[in-house]
Design an enzyme around this catalytic site. Sequence first.
Site, PDB file in Angstrom:
ATOM      1  N   ARG A 101      -0.398  -6.034 -16.806  1.00  0.00           N
ATOM      2  CA  ARG A 101       0.885  -5.742 -16.149  1.00  0.00           C
ATOM      3  C   ARG A 101       1.874  -6.765 -16.687  1.00  0.00           C
ATOM      4  NH1 ARG A 101       2.229  -4.568  -9.898  1.00  0.00           N
ATOM      5  NH2 ARG A 101       1.386  -2.596 -10.631  1.00  0.00           N
ATOM      6  N   HIS A 128       4.309   3.527 -15.814  1.00  0.00           N
ATOM      7  CA  HIS A 128       3.228   3.170 -14.890  1.00  0.00           C
ATOM      8  C   HIS A 128       2.179   4.285 -14.956  1.00  0.00           C
ATOM      9  CE1 HIS A 128       1.182   1.069 -11.872  1.00  0.00           C
ATOM     10  NE2 HIS A 128       2.088   1.008 -10.910  1.00  0.00           N
ATOM     11  N   GLN A 131      -0.562   4.797 -12.259  1.00  0.00           N
ATOM     12  CA  GLN A 131      -0.008   5.346 -11.026  1.00  0.00           C
ATOM     13  C   GLN A 131       0.073   6.862 -11.134  1.00  0.00           C
ATOM     14  OE1 GLN A 131       0.983   3.561  -8.082  1.00  0.00           O
ATOM     15  NE2 GLN A 131       0.815   5.676  -7.372  1.00  0.00           N
ATOM     16  N   ASP A 223      10.317   5.834  -4.662  1.00  0.00           N
ATOM     17  CA  ASP A 223       9.865   4.466  -4.973  1.00  0.00           C
ATOM     18  C   ASP A 223      11.004   3.519  -4.589  1.00  0.00           C
ATOM     19  OD1 ASP A 223       8.460   2.285  -5.907  1.00  0.00           O
ATOM     20  OD2 ASP A 223       8.488   2.873  -8.013  1.00  0.00           O
ATOM     21  N   CYS A 263       4.551   5.231  -4.316  1.00  0.00           N
ATOM     22  CA  CYS A 263       3.491   4.468  -5.006  1.00  0.00           C
ATOM     23  C   CYS A 263       3.164   3.174  -4.285  1.00  0.00           C
ATOM     24  CB  CYS A 263       3.886   4.228  -6.449  1.00  0.00           C
ATOM     25  SG  CYS A 263       5.296   3.149  -6.622  1.00  0.00           S
ATOM     26  N   ARG A 291      -5.710   5.368  -6.596  1.00  0.00           N
ATOM     27  CA  ARG A 291      -5.536   4.457  -7.733  1.00  0.00           C
ATOM     28  C   ARG A 291      -6.924   4.036  -8.237  1.00  0.00           C
ATOM     29  NH1 ARG A 291      -1.010   1.464  -8.802  1.00  0.00           N
ATOM     30  NH2 ARG A 291      -2.261   0.905 -10.607  1.00  0.00           N
TER      31      ARG A 291
HETATM   32  N1   CP Z   1       1.830   0.865  -6.903  1.00  0.00           N
HETATM   33  C1   CP Z   1       1.487  -0.321  -7.434  1.00  0.00           C
HETATM   34  O1   CP Z   1       1.405  -0.492  -8.656  1.00  0.00           O
HETATM   35  O2   CP Z   1       1.213  -1.267  -6.509  1.00  0.00           O
HETATM   36  P1   CP Z   1       1.028  -2.817  -6.832  1.00  0.00           P
HETATM   37  O3   CP Z   1       2.349  -3.333  -7.344  1.00  0.00           O
HETATM   38  O4   CP Z   1       0.631  -3.440  -5.519  1.00  0.00           O
HETATM   39  O5   CP Z   1      -0.039  -2.970  -7.876  1.00  0.00           O
END
Ligand code: CP
Length: 305
Positions: A101, A128, A131, A223, A263, A291
């Site tokens: 990430r 993402h 997701q 989101d 998400c 997820r």
């Molecule tokens: N939706 C998502 O990626 O959550 P986090 O930021 O908690 O990983």
Amino acid sequence: MFRHILSDFDLTREEDVEILDLSEKIKLRPGKYGDALEGRTLIMLFELPSLRTRISFEAGMTQLGGHAIFYGVEGGGFTRSETLEDGVKVLSRYGDCIMARVLKQEAMERIGAAATVPVINGMTERYHPCQNLADLLTIREKKGRLEGLRIAYVGDGGCNTANSTMIGCASVGMDVTVVCPDNPKYSPDPEIVAKVEERSGRSVTVSHDPAAGVEGADVIYTDVWVSAGMEEEKAERMKAFPPYQVNAELVSHAKPDCIVMHCLPAHRGLEITSEVMDSPWSVVIDQAENRMHAQKGLLFWLLKK
Ligand code: CP
């Protein structure tokens, strides 16, 4: 030959479906896959905080008989003095897969170029993909199909989840409408839209009218209004987005059996009300659970294929 998932564009429609089928199989019969990745190590690099991505990948690796290692450097840069490339080449000798990430897609592409094991994008400012795989799994579970369904993405049409929703949902045959303020900054990137339309053969609709935009929707998705790295724009965004709040009145314009997705993390009272988050429309907790299941399918697909 190994594969990277640096963006949703790295998966074809057939591969999306293959991974979803695998994820569903593993979810339904977890015991059968309890040692599927025995002895395998996932290295997880985090430049930004996470609850779901970190824990679901780690739990997923454990459930498949493997192991995950977390390495986090908030604030940018994984290494102190060496280059990102040198660090990633070394990590490729320790682990079987890297999940990262990072704030910038450019860094993700550099990780992919340097790695000699599969790399998974765990979120950048642009995409993402994990997701979206979880979202597709959830929609298919709730609706029994994907093709022909209509999803309305409401809010920041230029953010990473909007991009991944457009790419992934159009790819599997869903109709996508992005409902966003009439401002190029908050609208879908024309380059991404053109690529989505070219590869899926489907048009992406953009609407600036919230009620009209969600009309007939099977799925409403939202989101946060201020994504990571956009904190300086908070005041401006708080003025632009309130008409795009997902509340009960807005949901009443969609199909009566529509599902509402987010998400997470959600800011209750901003992009979504508690009334909707806690309503029968909401599938957000099942979505978050998925997820882990979708990523187990993806890890199995990448490492065992
Ligand atoms: N939706 C998502 O990626 O959550 P986090 O930021 O908690 O990983």
